[in-house]
Design a protein around this motif. Structure first.
Motif, PDB file in Angstrom:
ATOM      1  N   LEU A 266       4.349  -3.879 -14.588  1.00  0.00           N
ATOM      2  CA  LEU A 266       3.834  -2.862 -15.504  1.00  0.00           C
ATOM      3  C   LEU A 266       3.003  -1.836 -14.740  1.00  0.00           C
ATOM      4  O   LEU A 266       2.098  -2.203 -13.985  1.00  0.00           O
ATOM      5  N   VAL A 267       3.365  -0.571 -14.935  1.00  0.00           N
ATOM      6  CA  VAL A 267       2.652   0.550 -14.297  1.00  0.00           C
ATOM      7  C   VAL A 267       2.521   1.656 -15.341  1.00  0.00           C
ATOM      8  O   VAL A 267       3.531   2.090 -15.896  1.00  0.00           O
ATOM      9  N   PRO A 268       1.300   2.097 -15.627  1.00  0.00           N
ATOM     10  CA  PRO A 268       1.157   3.144 -16.631  1.00  0.00           C
ATOM     11  C   PRO A 268       1.711   4.485 -16.131  1.00  0.00           C
ATOM     12  O   PRO A 268       1.673   4.770 -14.929  1.00  0.00           O
ATOM     13  N   HIS A 269       2.204   5.281 -17.073  1.00  0.00           N
ATOM     14  CA  HIS A 269       2.751   6.586 -16.723  1.00  0.00           C
ATOM     15  C   HIS A 269       1.662   7.506 -16.153  1.00  0.00           C
ATOM     16  O   HIS A 269       1.961   8.481 -15.480  1.00  0.00           O
ATOM     17  N   SER A 270       0.410   7.171 -16.405  1.00  0.00           N
ATOM     18  CA  SER A 270      -0.700   7.992 -15.885  1.00  0.00           C
ATOM     19  C   SER A 270      -1.113   7.587 -14.471  1.00  0.00           C
ATOM     20  O   SER A 270      -2.092   8.103 -13.954  1.00  0.00           O
ATOM     21  N   SER A 271      -0.371   6.672 -13.835  1.00  0.00           N
ATOM     22  CA  SER A 271      -0.746   6.267 -12.471  1.00  0.00           C
ATOM     23  C   SER A 271      -0.736   7.494 -11.569  1.00  0.00           C
ATOM     24  O   SER A 271       0.042   8.416 -11.769  1.00  0.00           O
ATOM     25  N   PRO A 272      -1.621   7.520 -10.568  1.00  0.00           N
ATOM     26  CA  PRO A 272      -1.725   8.712  -9.713  1.00  0.00           C
ATOM     27  C   PRO A 272      -0.384   9.121  -9.101  1.00  0.00           C
ATOM     28  O   PRO A 272      -0.068  10.297  -9.007  1.00  0.00           O
ATOM     29  N   ILE A 273       0.416   8.146  -8.685  1.00  0.00           N
ATOM     30  CA  ILE A 273       1.694   8.479  -8.046  1.00  0.00           C
ATOM     31  C   ILE A 273       2.628   9.122  -9.064  1.00  0.00           C
ATOM     32  O   ILE A 273       3.328  10.082  -8.772  1.00  0.00           O
ATOM     33  N   SER A 274       2.613   8.595 -10.279  1.00  0.00           N
ATOM     34  CA  SER A 274       3.433   9.191 -11.340  1.00  0.00           C
ATOM     35  C   SER A 274       2.946  10.602 -11.655  1.00  0.00           C
ATOM     36  O   SER A 274       3.744  11.536 -11.805  1.00  0.00           O
ATOM     37  N   GLN A 275       1.615  10.782 -11.736  1.00  0.00           N
ATOM     38  CA  GLN A 275       1.058  12.088 -12.083  1.00  0.00           C
ATOM     39  C   GLN A 275       1.314  13.142 -11.009  1.00  0.00           C
ATOM     40  O   GLN A 275       1.341  14.335 -11.287  1.00  0.00           O
ATOM     41  N   SER A 276       1.526  12.705  -9.766  1.00  0.00           N
ATOM     42  CA  SER A 276       1.826  13.676  -8.702  1.00  0.00           C
ATOM     43  C   SER A 276       3.141  14.388  -9.002  1.00  0.00           C
ATOM     44  O   SER A 276       3.408  15.455  -8.460  1.00  0.00           O
ATOM     45  N   GLY A 277       3.966  13.778  -9.864  1.00  0.00           N
ATOM     46  CA  GLY A 277       5.231  14.412 -10.243  1.00  0.00           C
ATOM     47  C   GLY A 277       6.276  14.371  -9.141  1.00  0.00           C
ATOM     48  O   GLY A 277       7.371  14.895  -9.297  1.00  0.00           O
ATOM     49  N   THR A 278       5.951  13.724  -8.042  1.00  0.00           N
ATOM     50  CA  THR A 278       6.866  13.696  -6.897  1.00  0.00           C
ATOM     51  C   THR A 278       7.804  12.498  -7.004  1.00  0.00           C
ATOM     52  O   THR A 278       7.362  11.386  -7.266  1.00  0.00           O
ATOM     53  N   LEU A 279       9.092  12.770  -6.810  1.00  0.00           N
ATOM     54  CA  LEU A 279      10.047  11.680  -6.704  1.00  0.00           C
ATOM     55  C   LEU A 279      10.207  11.377  -5.216  1.00  0.00           C
ATOM     56  O   LEU A 279      10.587  12.249  -4.433  1.00  0.00           O
ATOM     57  N   PHE A 280       9.867  10.160  -4.816  1.00  0.00           N
ATOM     58  CA  PHE A 280       9.802   9.838  -3.384  1.00  0.00           C
ATOM     59  C   PHE A 280      11.114   9.263  -2.844  1.00  0.00           C
ATOM     60  O   PHE A 280      11.273   9.141  -1.647  1.00  0.00           O
ATOM     61  N   TYR A 281      12.034   8.900  -3.711  1.00  0.00           N
ATOM     62  CA  TYR A 281      13.281   8.247  -3.285  1.00  0.00           C
ATOM     63  C   TYR A 281      12.960   7.041  -2.399  1.00  0.00           C
ATOM     64  O   TYR A 281      13.666   6.756  -1.433  1.00  0.00           O
ATOM     65  N   ASN A 282      11.861   6.392  -2.674  1.00  0.00           N
ATOM     66  CA  ASN A 282      11.401   5.262  -1.866  1.00  0.00           C
ATOM     67  C   ASN A 282      10.707   4.308  -2.837  1.00  0.00           C
ATOM     68  O   ASN A 282       9.726   4.679  -3.491  1.00  0.00           O
TER      69      ASN A 282
ATOM     70  N   PHE B 248       6.964   3.792  -3.356  1.00  0.00           N
ATOM     71  CA  PHE B 248       6.189   4.761  -4.126  1.00  0.00           C
ATOM     72  C   PHE B 248       6.678   4.818  -5.562  1.00  0.00           C
ATOM     73  O   PHE B 248       5.892   4.741  -6.504  1.00  0.00           O
ATOM     74  N   ASP B 249       7.992   4.960  -5.736  1.00  0.00           N
ATOM     75  CA  ASP B 249       8.516   5.178  -7.081  1.00  0.00           C
ATOM     76  C   ASP B 249       8.256   3.979  -7.994  1.00  0.00           C
ATOM     77  O   ASP B 249       8.066   4.131  -9.194  1.00  0.00           O
ATOM     78  N   GLU B 250       8.206   2.761  -7.422  1.00  0.00           N
ATOM     79  CA  GLU B 250       7.916   1.582  -8.250  1.00  0.00           C
ATOM     80  C   GLU B 250       6.468   1.594  -8.724  1.00  0.00           C
ATOM     81  O   GLU B 250       6.114   0.886  -9.661  1.00  0.00           O
ATOM     82  N   ASN B 251       5.632   2.387  -8.054  1.00  0.00           N
ATOM     83  CA  ASN B 251       4.237   2.488  -8.468  1.00  0.00           C
ATOM     84  C   ASN B 251       3.979   3.697  -9.367  1.00  0.00           C
ATOM     85  O   ASN B 251       2.835   4.074  -9.613  1.00  0.00           O
ATOM     86  N   ALA B 252       5.084   4.294  -9.804  1.00  0.00           N
ATOM     87  CA  ALA B 252       4.989   5.400 -10.750  1.00  0.00           C
ATOM     88  C   ALA B 252       5.633   5.026 -12.079  1.00  0.00           C
ATOM     89  O   ALA B 252       5.676   5.848 -12.993  1.00  0.00           O
TER      90      ALA B 252
ATOM     91  N   ILE C 126       0.872  -1.173   0.000  1.00  0.00           N
ATOM     92  CA  ILE C 126       0.000   0.000   0.000  1.00  0.00           C
ATOM     93  C   ILE C 126       0.900   1.211   0.000  1.00  0.00           C
ATOM     94  O   ILE C 126       1.633   1.416   0.968  1.00  0.00           O
ATOM     95  N   PRO C 127       0.950   2.026  -1.056  1.00  0.00           N
ATOM     96  CA  PRO C 127       0.138   1.935  -2.271  1.00  0.00           C
ATOM     97  C   PRO C 127       0.596   0.820  -3.211  1.00  0.00           C
ATOM     98  O   PRO C 127       1.689   0.271  -3.035  1.00  0.00           O
ATOM     99  N   THR C 128      -0.250   0.517  -4.183  1.00  0.00           N
ATOM    100  CA  THR C 128       0.150  -0.368  -5.278  1.00  0.00           C
ATOM    101  C   THR C 128      -0.598   0.023  -6.545  1.00  0.00           C
ATOM    102  O   THR C 128      -1.783   0.357  -6.490  1.00  0.00           O
ATOM    103  N   GLU C 129       0.118   0.057  -7.663  1.00  0.00           N
ATOM    104  CA  GLU C 129      -0.483   0.377  -8.961  1.00  0.00           C
ATOM    105  C   GLU C 129      -0.029  -0.613 -10.017  1.00  0.00           C
ATOM    106  O   GLU C 129      -0.337  -0.459 -11.193  1.00  0.00           O
ATOM    107  N   GLU C 130       0.708  -1.634  -9.624  1.00  0.00           N
ATOM    108  CA  GLU C 130       1.391  -2.515 -10.568  1.00  0.00           C
ATOM    109  C   GLU C 130       0.651  -3.822 -10.814  1.00  0.00           C
ATOM    110  O   GLU C 130      -0.087  -4.302  -9.963  1.00  0.00           O
ATOM    111  N   VAL C 131       0.873  -4.397 -12.010  1.00  0.00           N
ATOM    112  CA  VAL C 131       0.654  -5.829 -12.193  1.00  0.00           C
ATOM    113  C   VAL C 131       2.031  -6.411 -12.498  1.00  0.00           C
ATOM    114  O   VAL C 131       2.852  -5.772 -13.128  1.00  0.00           O
ATOM    115  N   PHE C 132       2.298  -7.610 -12.027  1.00  0.00           N
ATOM    116  CA  PHE C 132       3.669  -8.117 -12.082  1.00  0.00           C
ATOM    117  C   PHE C 132       3.690  -9.628 -12.236  1.00  0.00           C
ATOM    118  O   PHE C 132       2.723 -10.320 -11.909  1.00  0.00           O
TER     119      PHE C 132
END
Lengths: 411, 411
Positions: B321-337, B340-344, B248-254
């Motif tokens: 696979l995570v689309p570039h339109s995922s909410p975490i990616s769209q936040s534009g924030t790089l989390f260095y974690n 989060f970043d794997e879900n972007a 949590i969070p998760t946006e991926e299928v793997f």
């Protein structure tokens, strides 16, 4: 507001824990247990441990808020559960050479308002699960040490008329004084103190008493001593060869009673804080070594639950002598913490004996400990019975009486 | 100053961790790991766990100050030590039915200034010791979950132009949004989200691709998929029968790549935070499934140490696979974690595969996983390779190409 705890003295306490309490050896791992609020002390200890060449330092924190949440919201079946897996792991670490340090800081009254039946079940489950850890400590396989930190709730209990800030400051100073870290050279002071305690032990070992007879208000108790018992106090050598000071502070000399040879009446002289409950004004009657009747004006149900944990819980595992003039006693402060209060008064302990307190303890078997009269149990709970009126006679193997204490002092 | 973290949303996060992340069952024990500063969240989780009927909740806290003290003062031999005894104990607890929850909050750069050689040794020793714990997680024996808490140092890294207070507030809100706890009914939102991820997995499973071909700037990589691989995403059933949401969070299928069938070049699209060090701008070349060349503009030595931990560390254990339109990616924030970043971004992972990602995974043996091309290693480290330019073709068993992603989005 300024920090109520002197960081210079706290650093000295950390140094004493590593250099005197544990005498941690190069390459030795350390397992520390501490409440969350003692984190400032755990960090200083971690630093001194690594400076002393520690292998790996691991701190297991406990959180009293989580404990309270368990009693508030826990399912009934929760109270018979314990972290067996964690104690098994700690036992494994000890077998691989790790030392153990515990920091005591908790509110002695944490569980005072919880259901005594659930407290009793939780304590029983925990005591049983802790066997792999406790066994290695009571058999003194490894160097171990307990020190204290001035937790806020504990401080407010000890100094109820002060603000939290001032109560913490006062408890901190009391801990520093009792732990001899307010002196110019704490390590030299501990060497001196250990020498004094060793002399008392030596005298008692020379006497080789068959029993001690305690008398005072409400107390007329004959405590038979185990065969081949040995007195100890202060610094002592663990089976891993390291000479450590398990308790800081410590003012006692102590040995192993005979589990079947305790007779008479005894009254507690200070309240006992046991697993978050206060047990006060205990009166107990022993027959053939066993408590056959026990009362307390406070916490009686928790006391009885404790005595019923197992067969050995009603018998004694330790008897300890502390003069009424000990610095902790003279401070006049009631700490509601056995680590301190047991060093202000003669005391006895229910439950497990220390196999260290026998002649040739490095090589004594569990069977021989038992044959000598050493008790075994899942608990080891000290309670205070000495005060300014306490007289103690030593009874020699041939039945003669030798004065040991008069009016609370060495005779 | 007001608390930068909404306690209402933090409480919702705790509830989601227990009700969605773990779906903790009545009577189930819980082992939680957390940094000290996440104590406010551990307390709320403990409360919700007990309300859900937990057996016993145990939190193992770690203290980054103690970690730094080790690197600052530790004896050389300290860096090859790990708490084998603790991981053995955790493995035992999992076998007895405990669930596992981890809270991620640490400074991703904690060890950035420490000697990479010592960091590498410490990581290697830890990874090896953690095998009993990791094995039960990657084989999905038990329900487990990771959530995040806005640690101060992490927040300051993510929002360097804000005060500490504001940085924590922003990271808290980002975590709450990504974890869907800022919605009216977080649990219903997770049900909906899990349904969407399950549909993607179902489509990919129907295709049963032999390989995926990633292309984009600096990347031309053919990732062969394991025989009998299965795609997963969102909620998933552990072998103990409990359907949980591990991330949590998760946006991926793997799914599981074939350890011997990865060929070509790949460039990272986001920095990777690995055990307190930042590894940036990775370029790697694969031959027969193995990285034969790897570079990074930052943290290269830590990267190479990681790849050399064991034979499997240079091979892949996951492709996601995570689309570039995922909410975490769209936040534009790089989390260095990575959480989060794997879900972007689309990502791959070095090391251990998940045995869950195979057909009939409940009954698959370790030998069969290996025969199917599943990788094994002491590590599992995700790194991000997808961005807005990423194209992915699925290559069918008969060699035909099917568009899967175009310009970072599902085709």
């Amino acid at each position: 507001m300024n920090n109520p705890i002197s960081q210079i003295k706290l650093n000295e306490l950390a140094k004493v824990a590593i250099k005197v309490g544990l005498r941690l050896e190069e390459g030795q791992d350390l397992i520390m247990t501490a409440p969350l609020e003692a984190a400032p002390l755990t960090r200083l200890i971690t630093e001194h441990a690594y400076k002393a060449g520690a292998g790996l330092v691991t701190t297991l924190f406990n959180d009293s808020e989580a404990t309270l949440a368990r009693f508030k919201y826990g399912h009934d079946l929760s109270f018979d559960r314990a972290t067996d897996w964690l104690f098994n792991g700690i036992g494994e670490a000890f077998d691989n050479g790790a030392a153990r340090l515990a920091i005591s800081a908790e509110n002695p009254m944490l569980l005072a308002n919880e259901d005594p039946e659930k407290v009793g079940r939780a304590n029983k489950a925990m005591s049983k699960a802790a066997t792999p850890m406790r066994k290695r400590i009571v058999e003194f396989d490894i160097n171990w040490n307990i020190i204290s930190y001035p937790g806020a709730d504990w401080a407010k209990l000890v100094f109820p008329n002060d603000s939290e800030h001032d109560a913490i400051a006062k408890l901190a100073e009391a801990i520093f004084a009792a732990s001899r870290v307010d002196l110019d050279d704490p390590i030299a002071a501990w060497d001196e103190h250990n020498k004094n305690l060793a002399e008392k032990s030596k005298w008692l070992n020379g006497q080789n008493f068959a029993a001690l007879h305690f008398s005072g208000p409400g107390t007329d108790l004959k405590v038979g001593l185990a065969d081949d018992h040995e007195w100890a106090g202060g610094a002592s050598r663990a089976k891993n060869g390291i000479v450590c000071n398990p308790n800081i502070p410590t003012e006692e000399v102590f040995t192993t009673p005979h589990a079947a040879k305790v007779e008479g009446f005894v009254r507690s002289s200070k309240p006992l804080s046991y697993q978050g409950t206060l047990i006060d004004e205990i009166e107990a009657r022993f027959e053939n070594g066993k408590i056959v009747e026990a009362r307390a004006t406070k916490g009686e149900e928790v006391l009885i639950n404790m005595l019923d944990i197992d067969e050995g819980a009603r018998r004694l595992g330790e008897v300890a002598l502390v003069p009424h003039s000990s610095p902790i006693s003279q401070s006049g402060t009631l700490f509601y913490n056995t680590m301190f209060d047991e060093n202000a008064a003669c005391h006895i302990a229910q439950g497990q004996c220390y196999s260290k307190c026998f002649v040739d303890s490095d090589n004594i078997s569990e069977e021989q400990v038992k044959a000598n009269g050493g008790n075994s149990s899942q608990i080891h709970v000290d309670w205070m019975i000495g005060n300014a009126q306490t007289d103690i006679d030593g009874i020699s193997q041939s039945g003669e009486r030798v004065p040991v204490f008069r009016k609370g002092e060495w005779a």
